[in-house]
Design a protein around this motif. Structure first.
Motif, short mmCIF file in Angstrom:
data_model
loop_
_atom_site.label_atom_id
_atom_site.label_comp_id
_atom_site.label_asym_id
_atom_site.label_seq_id
_atom_site.Cartn_x
_atom_site.Cartn_y
_atom_site.Cartn_z
N UNK A 197 0.83 -1.21 0.00
CA UNK A 197 0.00 0.00 0.00
C UNK A 197 0.86 1.25 0.00
N UNK A 198 0.28 2.32 -0.50
CA UNK A 198 0.91 3.65 -0.46
C UNK A 198 -0.16 4.64 -0.03
N UNK A 199 0.14 5.40 1.01
CA UNK A 199 -0.86 6.33 1.57
C UNK A 199 -0.33 7.75 1.53
N UNK A 200 -1.25 8.69 1.22
CA UNK A 200 -0.93 10.12 1.23
C UNK A 200 -1.91 10.83 2.15
N UNK A 201 -1.41 11.85 2.85
CA UNK A 201 -2.26 12.59 3.78
C UNK A 201 -3.26 13.49 3.05
N UNK A 202 -2.94 13.85 1.81
CA UNK A 202 -3.84 14.73 1.08
C UNK A 202 -5.07 13.97 0.60
N UNK B 242 7.45 -0.80 -6.42
CA UNK B 242 7.85 0.57 -6.12
C UNK B 242 7.87 1.42 -7.39
N UNK B 243 8.35 0.82 -8.48
CA UNK B 243 8.41 1.52 -9.77
C UNK B 243 7.00 1.89 -10.23
N UNK B 244 6.06 0.94 -10.12
CA UNK B 244 4.68 1.18 -10.54
C UNK B 244 4.04 2.28 -9.70
N UNK B 245 4.23 2.24 -8.40
CA UNK B 245 3.63 3.26 -7.53
C UNK B 245 4.20 4.65 -7.81
N UNK B 246 5.51 4.71 -8.03
CA UNK B 246 6.12 6.01 -8.36
C UNK B 246 5.56 6.54 -9.68
N UNK B 247 5.41 5.64 -10.64
CA UNK B 247 4.85 6.07 -11.93
C UNK B 247 3.42 6.54 -11.76
#
Length: 454
Positions: A35-40, A147-152
């Protein structure tokens, strides 16, 4: 089934992952959940558009599998042939509800033979963050690839938000597959590798299992009483629990300086330090066999695309307690170089040779630790998390995520709960940090002078 597409065999890296699925009662071992989470507060409509653009830009997400004459083959769909519509969106009021859902996602195997290589979920978390939860097929994506996919994904999303030009398109994983298969055909000699390993086994002592629980593991202690050097595997995959710990920049940075001084890669030093820690905790073991999961990305193309390029290497490690750390490190490096040149040798054949040479069963393992070191760039506005899928073939999978900007290492310990408890993880991790500090203080110190807490 006839497929009017260019079919490819699986690469050696993909076959390593496939092998794990063949001998298990739990198909979910093929999953990676991340998972990848952002506060916004993210616009999920725009995020879905960004996700579909990422699928078009990254061909590994468009792989499909088919069996031809009992052999698993793969092919690539075109950019316009895969679309994700109405990606599931959820929100949770409590942490417990959210974790229960993630457990449900982890518990079900991804149906990669039916076309599912990645399943996304968009979540408003209990604490007000925007989360992208991904379940992926490990045969098409490793940790670097995720990680590559999430950054993209986040770069494309940011471009859509700002109505600016999309980032440069990644490389094609299909080209990596083609090159890998050519390399196997042209450079790889099965017989040469087999002779190398047979000669190595014949001229080196049988390794010892070195688990992170050491003498606190009663099952291993029972093996020791029987004069065994390998641990019981119980079943092929066992219940696992994941723990995350960190190595702070103030510990990591002096080690990186040492890497430059001795012209050695961070992967080599951190891996050997990990092995040395387990050796010292296991009654000063002299010979062991940790497993390294290598990120085999050497070319610009391989680094500029997602996909799966991980490869396992049985890393024979010897410790001479009368010699210095640097002397031992150099000997380890020389052996690793020879092993890396032969990492295409099939894992199943390596295992058969290993257990045939040494007096151990195929239902026993020498691998106390499976180690991987993955450099990545962590976005400051994103919090990443890898989830254990709850089953593991080996006693401990240790993933070291090295943030190349902050120099922090986040270490994920996925351990078999039958033989390793959280206090064992804490003890090992504390000793590992201590060893790193002792190395930096005096890399010429003889191994006998290194100390670990029991």
């Amino acid at each position: 089934m006839k497929i009017d597409r260019k079919l490819y065999e699986l690469t050696p890296s993909q076959n390593v992952i496939l092998l794990q699925t063949k001998y298990t009662l739990w198909p979910k071992v093929v999953n990676i959940v991340f998972s990848a989470s952002k506060k916004e507060d993210m616009d999920f409509d725009l995020l879905e558009k960004a996700f579909n653009l990422v699928v078009q830009r990254n061909d590994c997400l468009r792989i499909r599998f088919v069996k031809q004459k009992k052999q698993l083959m793969q092919y690539f769909l075109e950019e316009n042939e895969v679309t994700f519509e109405n990606i599931e969106r959820l929100s949770f009021d409590t942490k417990e509800e959210q974790e229960k859902f993630i457990d449900k996602v982890r518990s079900k195997a991804i149906k990669y033979m039916k076309g599912d290589q990645i399943i996304p979920y968009f979540i408003k978390t209990y604490d007000g963050q925007s989360m992208v939860l991904l379940k992926v097929n490990h045969i098409v994506l490793d940790i670097y690839g995720i990680d590559f996919i999430l950054n993209d994904l986040f770069k494309v999303y940011d471009a859509l938000v700002s109505n600016s030009e999309l980032p440069e398109k990644p490389g094609k994983y299909e080209d990596v597959v083609i090159e890998d298969l050519k390399r196997v055909q042209n450079e790889y000699s099965y017989n040469e590798c087999k002779e190398f390993f047979l000669d190595y086994f014949a001229t080196h002592e049988e390794p010892y299992y070195t688990g992170i629980a050491a003498e606190r593991d009663p099952i291993w202690m029972n093996q020791v009483k029987k004069n065994k050097r390998a641990q019981k595997m119980f079943f092929i995959n066992n219940d696992t629990v994941g723990y995350e710990r960190s190595v702070e920049p103030e510990v990591v940075e002096p080690v990186l300086e040492l890497c430059k001084e001795v012209n050695m890669s961070p992967t080599t030093i951190f891996f050997y330090a990990c092995s040395l820690t387990s050796a010292l905790m296991n009654n000063n073991t002299t010979s062991m066999l940790p497993l390294e999961l290598c990120n085999c990305r050497g070319t610009a193309l391989e680094k500029n695309c997602a996909g799966c390029k991980v490869q396992s290497v049985g890393s024979f490690t010897e410790v001479d307690y009368e010699k210095s750390f640097l002397d031992n490190l150099n000997a380890f490096y020389e052996t690793q170089t020879k092993l890396y040149r032969r990492y295409y040798f099939p894992d199943s054949d390596f295992e058969m040779l290993l257990h045939k040479t040494y007096p151990s069963s195929m239902l026993e393992t020498y691998y106390g630790i499976s180690f991987s070191f993955v450099p990545y760039i962590k976005r400051k506005d994103v919090e990443y998390c890898i989830y254990s899928n709850g089953k593991g073939a080996l006693p401990c999978y240790l993933v070291s995520l090295f943030d190349v900007e902050t120099n922090e290492i986040r270490m994920g310990y996925d351990v078999q709960s039958k033989i390793t408890k959280e206090e064992d993880v804490d003890r090992f991790h504390a000793n590992y940090i201590s060893i790193l500090k002792q190395i930096v203080e005096n890399p010429n110190r003889v191994i006998n002078d290194f100390k670990v807490g029991k």
